[in-house]
Design a protein around this motif. Structure first.
Motif, mmCIF file in Angstrom:
data_model
loop_
_atom_site.group_PDB
_atom_site.id
_atom_site.type_symbol
_atom_site.label_atom_id
_atom_site.label_comp_id
_atom_site.label_asym_id
_atom_site.label_seq_id
_atom_site.Cartn_x
_atom_site.Cartn_y
_atom_site.Cartn_z
ATOM 1 N N ASP A 159 0.842 -1.187 0.000
ATOM 2 C CA ASP A 159 0.000 0.000 0.000
ATOM 3 C C ASP A 159 0.891 1.257 0.000
ATOM 4 O OD1 ASP A 159 -2.266 1.586 0.052
ATOM 5 O OD2 ASP A 159 -2.346 1.616 2.236
ATOM 6 N N PRO A 160 1.593 1.507 -1.121
ATOM 7 C CA PRO A 160 2.519 2.639 -1.165
ATOM 8 C C PRO A 160 1.802 3.970 -1.333
ATOM 9 C CG PRO A 160 2.424 1.590 -3.306
ATOM 10 C CD PRO A 160 1.563 0.759 -2.376
ATOM 11 N N THR A 161 2.470 5.037 -0.906
ATOM 12 C CA THR A 161 2.011 6.391 -1.209
ATOM 13 C C THR A 161 2.543 6.818 -2.566
ATOM 14 O OG1 THR A 161 2.277 6.875 1.155
ATOM 15 C CG2 THR A 161 1.824 8.736 -0.297
ATOM 16 N N VAL A 162 3.818 6.487 -2.817
ATOM 17 C CA VAL A 162 4.501 6.859 -4.063
ATOM 18 C C VAL A 162 5.324 5.676 -4.556
ATOM 19 C CG1 VAL A 162 6.234 8.394 -5.118
ATOM 20 C CG2 VAL A 162 4.641 9.296 -3.411
ATOM 21 N N VAL A 163 5.320 5.480 -5.871
ATOM 22 C CA VAL A 163 6.166 4.461 -6.490
ATOM 23 C C VAL A 163 7.159 5.158 -7.421
ATOM 24 C CG1 VAL A 163 6.232 2.361 -7.879
ATOM 25 C CG2 VAL A 163 4.255 2.814 -6.415
ATOM 26 N N VAL A 164 8.436 4.902 -7.212
ATOM 27 C CA VAL A 164 9.481 5.425 -8.094
ATOM 28 C C VAL A 164 9.858 4.306 -9.056
ATOM 29 C CG1 VAL A 164 11.805 6.373 -8.237
ATOM 30 C CG2 VAL A 164 10.334 6.984 -6.303
ATOM 31 N N ILE A 165 9.653 4.532 -10.357
ATOM 32 C CA ILE A 165 9.825 3.482 -11.359
ATOM 33 C C ILE A 165 10.878 3.899 -12.376
ATOM 34 C CG2 ILE A 165 8.687 2.069 -13.101
ATOM 35 C CD1 ILE A 165 6.020 2.717 -11.757
ATOM 36 N N ALA A 166 11.894 3.059 -12.550
ATOM 37 C CA ALA A 166 12.888 3.296 -13.596
ATOM 38 C C ALA A 166 12.269 2.950 -14.946
ATOM 39 C CB ALA A 166 14.127 2.452 -13.353
ATOM 40 N N ARG A 167 12.578 3.753 -15.954
ATOM 41 C CA ARG A 167 12.029 3.495 -17.294
ATOM 42 C C ARG A 167 12.564 2.182 -17.855
ATOM 43 N NH1 ARG A 167 10.861 6.245 -22.313
ATOM 44 N NH2 ARG A 167 10.120 4.560 -23.638
ATOM 45 N N ARG A 168 13.855 1.924 -17.645
ATOM 46 C CA ARG A 168 14.472 0.726 -18.204
ATOM 47 C C ARG A 168 14.574 -0.356 -17.140
ATOM 48 N NH1 ARG A 168 19.498 3.690 -21.248
ATOM 49 N NH2 ARG A 168 19.891 4.297 -19.081
ATOM 50 N N LEU A 169 13.807 -1.440 -17.338
ATOM 51 C CA LEU A 169 13.820 -2.571 -16.424
ATOM 52 C C LEU A 169 14.236 -3.831 -17.192
ATOM 53 C CD1 LEU A 169 10.541 -1.773 -14.487
ATOM 54 C CD2 LEU A 169 12.876 -1.592 -13.596
ATOM 55 N N PRO A 170 14.767 -4.846 -16.514
ATOM 56 C CA PRO A 170 15.286 -6.027 -17.214
ATOM 57 C C PRO A 170 14.256 -6.739 -18.086
ATOM 58 C CG PRO A 170 15.994 -6.030 -14.921
ATOM 59 C CD PRO A 170 14.997 -4.917 -15.062
ATOM 60 N N ASP A 171 12.989 -6.699 -17.674
ATOM 61 C CA ASP A 171 11.962 -7.434 -18.411
ATOM 62 C C ASP A 171 10.966 -6.525 -19.122
ATOM 63 O OD1 ASP A 171 11.055 -6.538 -15.982
ATOM 64 O OD2 ASP A 171 9.867 -8.334 -15.515
ATOM 65 N N GLY A 172 11.344 -5.265 -19.348
ATOM 66 C CA GLY A 172 10.444 -4.400 -20.118
ATOM 67 C C GLY A 172 10.548 -2.937 -19.747
ATOM 68 N N ASP A 173 9.590 -2.173 -20.253
ATOM 69 C CA ASP A 173 9.548 -0.721 -20.063
ATOM 70 C C ASP A 173 8.802 -0.389 -18.775
ATOM 71 O OD1 ASP A 173 9.086 2.040 -20.249
ATOM 72 O OD2 ASP A 173 8.797 1.982 -22.412
ATOM 73 N N GLY A 174 9.438 0.384 -17.887
ATOM 74 C CA GLY A 174 8.806 0.763 -16.638
ATOM 75 C C GLY A 174 7.521 1.537 -16.815
ATOM 76 N N LEU A 175 7.353 2.190 -17.967
ATOM 77 C CA LEU A 175 6.123 2.935 -18.218
ATOM 78 C C LEU A 175 4.913 1.998 -18.307
ATOM 79 C CD1 LEU A 175 7.296 5.664 -20.752
ATOM 80 C CD2 LEU A 175 6.721 5.953 -18.341
ATOM 81 N N THR A 176 5.155 0.736 -18.674
ATOM 82 C CA THR A 176 4.073 -0.254 -18.679
ATOM 83 C C THR A 176 3.508 -0.428 -17.273
ATOM 84 O OG1 THR A 176 5.145 -1.446 -20.489
ATOM 85 C CG2 THR A 176 3.478 -2.642 -19.233
ATOM 86 N N LEU A 177 4.413 -0.501 -16.312
ATOM 87 C CA LEU A 177 3.980 -0.620 -14.917
ATOM 88 C C LEU A 177 3.296 0.655 -14.448
ATOM 89 C CD1 LEU A 177 3.929 -2.239 -12.275
ATOM 90 C CD2 LEU A 177 6.214 -1.334 -11.772
ATOM 91 N N ALA A 178 3.844 1.801 -14.842
ATOM 92 C CA ALA A 178 3.241 3.087 -14.469
ATOM 93 C C ALA A 178 1.816 3.186 -14.995
ATOM 94 C CB ALA A 178 4.085 4.243 -15.002
#
Length: 222
Positions: A48-67
Protein backbone atom coordinates in the motif's frame (compact mmCIF):
# COMPACT_ATOMS: atom_id res chain seq x y z
CA UNK A 1 2.05 12.16 6.93
CA UNK A 2 4.75 9.57 6.29
CA UNK A 3 5.29 8.96 2.58
CA UNK A 4 5.57 5.22 1.89
CA UNK A 5 7.81 4.74 -1.15
CA UNK A 6 8.35 1.66 -3.30
CA UNK A 7 11.42 1.70 -5.60
CA UNK A 8 11.31 -0.34 -8.83
CA UNK A 9 14.73 -0.37 -10.53
CA UNK A 10 16.70 -3.18 -12.14
CA UNK A 11 20.12 -1.73 -11.29
CA UNK A 12 21.12 -2.88 -7.81
CA UNK A 13 23.36 0.10 -7.08
CA UNK A 14 20.71 2.58 -8.23
CA UNK A 15 18.02 0.82 -6.20
CA UNK A 16 20.20 0.74 -3.10
CA UNK A 17 21.16 4.38 -3.63
CA UNK A 18 17.52 5.42 -3.86
CA UNK A 19 16.72 3.34 -0.80
CA UNK A 20 19.53 5.07 1.12
CA UNK A 21 18.28 8.51 0.07
CA UNK A 22 14.74 7.68 1.15
CA UNK A 23 15.85 6.35 4.55
CA UNK A 24 17.74 9.58 5.28
CA UNK A 25 14.54 11.66 5.44
CA UNK A 26 12.12 11.24 8.35
CA UNK A 27 9.00 12.10 6.32
CA UNK A 28 9.72 9.30 3.82
CA UNK A 29 9.65 5.57 4.55
CA UNK A 30 10.99 2.85 2.27
CA UNK A 31 8.04 0.47 1.92
CA UNK A 32 9.60 -1.92 -0.59
CA UNK A 33 11.98 -2.60 -3.47
CA UNK A 34 11.62 -4.48 -6.75
CA UNK A 35 14.10 -5.17 -9.54
CA UNK A 36 11.74 -5.97 -12.44
CA UNK A 37 8.29 -5.42 -13.89
CA UNK A 38 7.16 -8.81 -12.64
CA UNK A 39 8.41 -8.25 -9.09
CA UNK A 40 7.05 -4.71 -9.11
CA UNK A 41 3.56 -5.96 -10.02
CA UNK A 42 3.65 -8.62 -7.30
CA UNK A 43 4.78 -6.15 -4.65
CA UNK A 44 2.24 -3.52 -5.62
CA UNK A 45 -0.60 -6.05 -5.48
CA UNK A 46 0.20 -6.77 -1.84
CA UNK A 47 1.51 -3.38 -0.67
CA UNK A 48 0.00 0.00 0.00
CA UNK A 49 2.52 2.64 -1.16
CA UNK A 50 2.01 6.39 -1.21
CA UNK A 51 4.50 6.86 -4.06
CA UNK A 52 6.17 4.46 -6.49
CA UNK A 53 9.48 5.42 -8.09
CA UNK A 54 9.83 3.48 -11.36
CA UNK A 55 12.89 3.30 -13.60
CA UNK A 56 12.03 3.49 -17.29
CA UNK A 57 14.47 0.73 -18.20
CA UNK A 58 13.82 -2.57 -16.42
CA UNK A 59 15.29 -6.03 -17.21
CA UNK A 60 11.96 -7.43 -18.41
CA UNK A 61 10.44 -4.40 -20.12
CA UNK A 62 9.55 -0.72 -20.06
CA UNK A 63 8.81 0.76 -16.64
CA UNK A 64 6.12 2.94 -18.22
CA UNK A 65 4.07 -0.25 -18.68
CA UNK A 66 3.98 -0.62 -14.92
CA UNK A 67 3.24 3.09 -14.47
CA UNK A 68 0.28 2.84 -16.85
CA UNK A 69 -1.14 -0.27 -15.17
CA UNK A 70 -0.74 1.25 -11.71
CA UNK A 71 -2.43 4.51 -12.65
CA UNK A 72 -5.42 2.61 -14.08
CA UNK A 73 -6.16 0.87 -10.79
CA UNK A 74 -4.71 3.34 -8.23
CA UNK A 75 -5.41 7.00 -9.07
CA UNK A 76 -4.47 7.90 -5.49
CA UNK A 77 -0.87 6.66 -5.73
CA UNK A 78 1.93 9.00 -6.76
CA UNK A 79 4.10 7.80 -9.65
CA UNK A 80 7.61 9.13 -10.26
CA UNK A 81 9.25 7.97 -13.50
CA UNK A 82 13.05 8.04 -13.77
CA UNK A 83 14.72 7.87 -17.18
CA UNK A 84 17.62 9.34 -19.15
CA UNK A 85 16.71 12.80 -20.45
CA UNK A 86 17.71 12.31 -24.09
CA UNK A 87 15.09 14.55 -25.63
CA UNK A 88 11.52 15.11 -24.44
CA UNK A 89 9.87 11.86 -25.55
CA UNK A 90 10.15 10.03 -22.22
CA UNK A 91 8.86 13.09 -20.35
CA UNK A 92 5.80 13.37 -22.58
CA UNK A 93 5.09 9.64 -22.41
CA UNK A 94 5.17 9.83 -18.61
CA UNK A 95 2.86 12.86 -18.68
CA UNK A 96 0.44 11.20 -21.14
CA UNK A 97 0.25 8.12 -18.88
CA UNK A 98 -0.72 10.41 -15.97
CA UNK A 99 2.44 9.92 -13.94
CA UNK A 100 2.96 12.45 -11.16
CA UNK A 101 6.52 13.41 -12.04
CA UNK A 102 9.40 12.76 -14.41
CA UNK A 103 12.98 12.91 -13.12
CA UNK A 104 16.18 12.63 -15.14
CA UNK A 105 18.35 9.75 -13.90
CA UNK A 106 21.21 12.23 -13.57
CA UNK A 107 19.18 14.78 -11.58
CA UNK A 108 20.31 15.92 -8.13
CA UNK A 109 18.91 14.12 -5.09
CA UNK A 110 16.97 17.24 -4.10
CA UNK A 111 15.02 17.07 -7.37
CA UNK A 112 14.05 13.44 -6.77
CA UNK A 113 12.93 14.20 -3.22
CA UNK A 114 10.87 17.15 -4.45
CA UNK A 115 9.24 14.90 -7.06
CA UNK A 116 8.40 12.26 -4.41
CA UNK A 117 6.84 14.85 -2.11
CA UNK A 118 4.89 16.40 -5.00
CA UNK A 119 3.62 12.96 -6.05
CA UNK A 120 2.49 12.22 -2.49
CA UNK A 121 0.24 15.29 -2.23
CA UNK A 122 -0.80 15.72 -5.89
CA UNK A 123 -0.62 12.32 -7.62
CA UNK A 124 -2.61 13.46 -10.66
CA UNK A 125 -0.70 16.72 -11.17
CA UNK A 126 2.38 16.34 -13.39
CA UNK A 127 5.71 18.03 -12.74
CA UNK A 128 9.15 17.83 -14.33
CA UNK A 129 12.25 19.95 -14.65
CA UNK A 130 11.94 22.27 -17.68
CA UNK A 131 8.35 21.19 -18.29
CA UNK A 132 7.46 24.59 -19.71
CA UNK A 133 10.43 24.45 -22.07
CA UNK A 134 9.45 20.96 -23.23
CA UNK A 135 5.86 22.06 -23.85
CA UNK A 136 7.12 25.09 -25.75
CA UNK A 137 9.31 22.89 -27.92
CA UNK A 138 6.37 20.55 -28.55
CA UNK A 139 4.12 23.41 -29.60
CA UNK A 140 6.87 25.26 -31.44
CA UNK A 141 6.18 28.57 -29.73
CA UNK A 142 5.43 30.37 -26.47
CA UNK A 143 3.70 28.24 -23.86
CA UNK A 144 1.27 30.90 -22.62
CA UNK A 145 -0.84 33.26 -24.69
CA UNK A 146 -0.90 36.96 -23.83
CA UNK A 147 -4.29 36.51 -22.13
CA UNK A 148 -3.03 33.54 -20.11
CA UNK A 149 0.01 35.53 -18.97
CA UNK A 150 -2.35 38.28 -17.83
CA UNK A 151 -4.44 35.75 -15.91
CA UNK A 152 -1.27 34.37 -14.30
CA UNK A 153 -0.24 37.86 -13.17
CA UNK A 154 -3.67 38.45 -11.63
CA UNK A 155 -3.66 35.06 -9.91
CA UNK A 156 -0.24 35.92 -8.48
CA UNK A 157 -1.75 39.11 -7.08
CA UNK A 158 -4.42 37.07 -5.31
CA UNK A 159 -7.46 37.90 -7.43
CA UNK A 160 -10.42 35.53 -7.56
CA UNK A 161 -11.96 34.36 -10.83
CA UNK A 162 -14.73 36.94 -10.46
CA UNK A 163 -12.19 39.72 -9.91
CA UNK A 164 -10.12 38.54 -12.89
CA UNK A 165 -13.25 38.68 -15.04
CA UNK A 166 -13.97 42.27 -13.96
CA UNK A 167 -10.35 43.39 -14.34
CA UNK A 168 -10.00 41.89 -17.84
CA UNK A 169 -13.57 42.87 -18.87
CA UNK A 170 -14.51 39.24 -19.47
CA UNK A 171 -17.50 37.11 -18.58
CA UNK A 172 -17.06 34.87 -15.56
CA UNK A 173 -17.13 31.74 -17.74
CA UNK A 174 -14.46 33.12 -20.11
CA UNK A 175 -12.17 34.03 -17.20
CA UNK A 176 -12.68 30.54 -15.78
CA UNK A 177 -11.81 29.01 -19.17
CA UNK A 178 -8.57 31.01 -19.39
CA UNK A 179 -7.68 29.92 -15.86
CA UNK A 180 -8.41 26.26 -16.62
CA UNK A 181 -6.20 26.41 -19.74
CA UNK A 182 -3.43 28.00 -17.69
CA UNK A 183 -3.67 25.25 -15.07
CA UNK A 184 -3.55 22.57 -17.77
CA UNK A 185 -0.44 24.04 -19.40
CA UNK A 186 1.33 24.24 -16.05
CA UNK A 187 0.30 20.72 -15.02
CA UNK A 188 -1.67 22.09 -12.07
CA UNK A 189 -5.09 21.51 -10.58
CA UNK A 190 -5.37 24.58 -8.36
CA UNK A 191 -3.98 28.08 -7.80
CA UNK A 192 -1.19 27.10 -5.41
CA UNK A 193 0.15 24.40 -7.73
CA UNK A 194 -0.05 26.75 -10.73
CA UNK A 195 1.89 29.49 -8.95
CA UNK A 196 4.58 27.07 -7.78
CA UNK A 197 4.91 25.62 -11.29
CA UNK A 198 5.12 29.12 -12.78
CA UNK A 199 7.79 30.03 -10.23
CA UNK A 200 9.85 26.91 -10.99
CA UNK A 201 9.67 27.57 -14.72
CA UNK A 202 10.59 31.26 -14.47
CA UNK A 203 7.21 32.59 -15.59
CA UNK A 204 7.01 34.67 -12.41
CA UNK A 205 9.78 35.92 -10.12
CA UNK A 206 10.13 35.08 -6.41
CA UNK A 207 9.70 38.74 -5.45
CA UNK A 208 6.26 38.72 -7.08
CA UNK A 209 5.09 35.94 -4.80
CA UNK A 210 4.64 38.26 -1.81
CA UNK A 211 1.27 39.19 -3.25
CA UNK A 212 -0.01 35.68 -2.58
CA UNK A 213 0.13 36.42 1.15
CA UNK A 214 -3.08 38.40 0.64
CA UNK A 215 -6.10 36.46 2.01
CA UNK A 216 -7.63 36.36 -1.45
CA UNK A 217 -4.78 34.15 -2.61
CA UNK A 218 -6.16 31.32 -0.52
CA UNK A 219 -9.53 31.43 -2.28
CA UNK A 220 -10.39 28.46 -4.44
CA UNK A 221 -10.88 29.28 -8.12
CA UNK A 222 -14.58 29.22 -8.93
Amino acid sequence: MTIRVVVVDGHTLCRLGLAHVVRAHPDIELAGEADSLAEGRLWLESGDPTVVVIARRLPDGDGLTLASALRTVRPDVGIVVMAPRDGDDALFRAMDLRASAFVDEAAPVAELLAAIRHAAVAPLSFTASDLVGALRRRRGGDLLSAREREVLALLTNGLSIAEIARTMHLSHSTAKTYTARLYEKLGATNRAQALMAALRQGLIRPEEMHATDHPKAAMTAR
